[in-house]
Scaffold this motif. Structure first.
Motif, mmCIF file in Angstrom:
data_model
loop_
_atom_site.group_PDB
_atom_site.id
_atom_site.type_symbol
_atom_site.label_atom_id
_atom_site.label_comp_id
_atom_site.label_asym_id
_atom_site.label_seq_id
_atom_site.Cartn_x
_atom_site.Cartn_y
_atom_site.Cartn_z
ATOM 1 N N ASN A 129 -4.627 -2.976 4.077
ATOM 2 C CA ASN A 129 -5.721 -3.936 4.277
ATOM 3 C C ASN A 129 -5.185 -5.336 4.542
ATOM 4 N N ARG A 130 -4.161 -5.711 3.793
ATOM 5 C CA ARG A 130 -3.569 -7.049 3.966
ATOM 6 C C ARG A 130 -2.932 -7.200 5.348
ATOM 7 N N ALA A 131 -2.248 -6.155 5.822
ATOM 8 C CA ALA A 131 -1.619 -6.209 7.146
ATOM 9 C C ALA A 131 -2.680 -6.348 8.236
ATOM 10 N N VAL A 132 -3.777 -5.624 8.091
ATOM 11 C CA VAL A 132 -4.873 -5.718 9.065
ATOM 12 C C VAL A 132 -5.441 -7.138 9.075
ATOM 13 N N LEU A 133 -5.635 -7.727 7.896
ATOM 14 C CA LEU A 133 -6.113 -9.113 7.820
ATOM 15 C C LEU A 133 -5.120 -10.069 8.467
ATOM 16 N N SER A 134 -3.830 -9.833 8.239
ATOM 17 C CA SER A 134 -2.798 -10.680 8.853
ATOM 18 C C SER A 134 -2.856 -10.583 10.372
ATOM 19 N N ARG A 135 -3.071 -9.393 10.900
ATOM 20 C CA ARG A 135 -3.179 -9.238 12.357
ATOM 21 C C ARG A 135 -4.428 -9.955 12.890
ATOM 22 N N ASP A 136 -5.490 -9.994 12.103
ATOM 23 C CA ASP A 136 -6.677 -10.769 12.502
ATOM 24 C C ASP A 136 -6.328 -12.253 12.602
ATOM 25 N N VAL A 137 -5.519 -12.747 11.660
ATOM 26 C CA VAL A 137 -5.084 -14.154 11.713
ATOM 27 C C VAL A 137 -4.198 -14.365 12.939
#
Length: 124
Positions: free
Chosen positions: A20-28
């Motif tokens: 989940n954190r990696a997906v959020l990072s890719r959104d950033v």
């Protein structure tokens, strides 16, 4: 010139994980790309000592089309895959790159925390 700095807390995970954190990072990352920055400074990349792997390089090329990059990773005896920094800058620039040591205590100079780009008119 538009400059962006981000403590990504693991470029490694952002590029190679589906947490989940990696997906959020890719959104950033997507948001940063939309901002059309001339230079992007990333801290806490947590890349291996020899830098980005083939998988990292592939993903960097996909996300950051038109950018070159330089990195500095943690080197032993500092902790493995710890800290680390990266600059991405538009291909139209060709800054001089320096990897300074600042003579700090213990292994801090080996943690890959400092890169300096000389753009001629300013240092980043």
């Amino acid at each position: 010139m538009r400059l962006i700095s981000w403590n990504i807390d693991s470029l490694n995970a952002a590029l190679t994980s589906d947490s989940n954190r990696a997906v959020l990072s890719r959104d950033v990352i997507d948001t940063i790309i939309e901002m059309d920055a001339d230079a992007i400074a990333l801290q806490e990349t947590k890349l291996p000592a020899n830098g980005p792997s083939k998988k990292h390089i592939k993903h960097l090329a996909e996300y950051f089309k038109g950018y070159s990059y330089v990195w500095r990773s943690s080197q032993q005896p500092a902790r493995k895959s710890y800290a680390g920094t990266m600059f991405l800058y538009k291909d139209k620039y060709s800054p001089k790159v320096f990897y300074p040591d600042i003579q700090v205590p213990d292994t801090m100079d080996l943690e890959g925390r400092i890169i300096t780009l000389d753009f001629g008119e300013f240092y980043l």
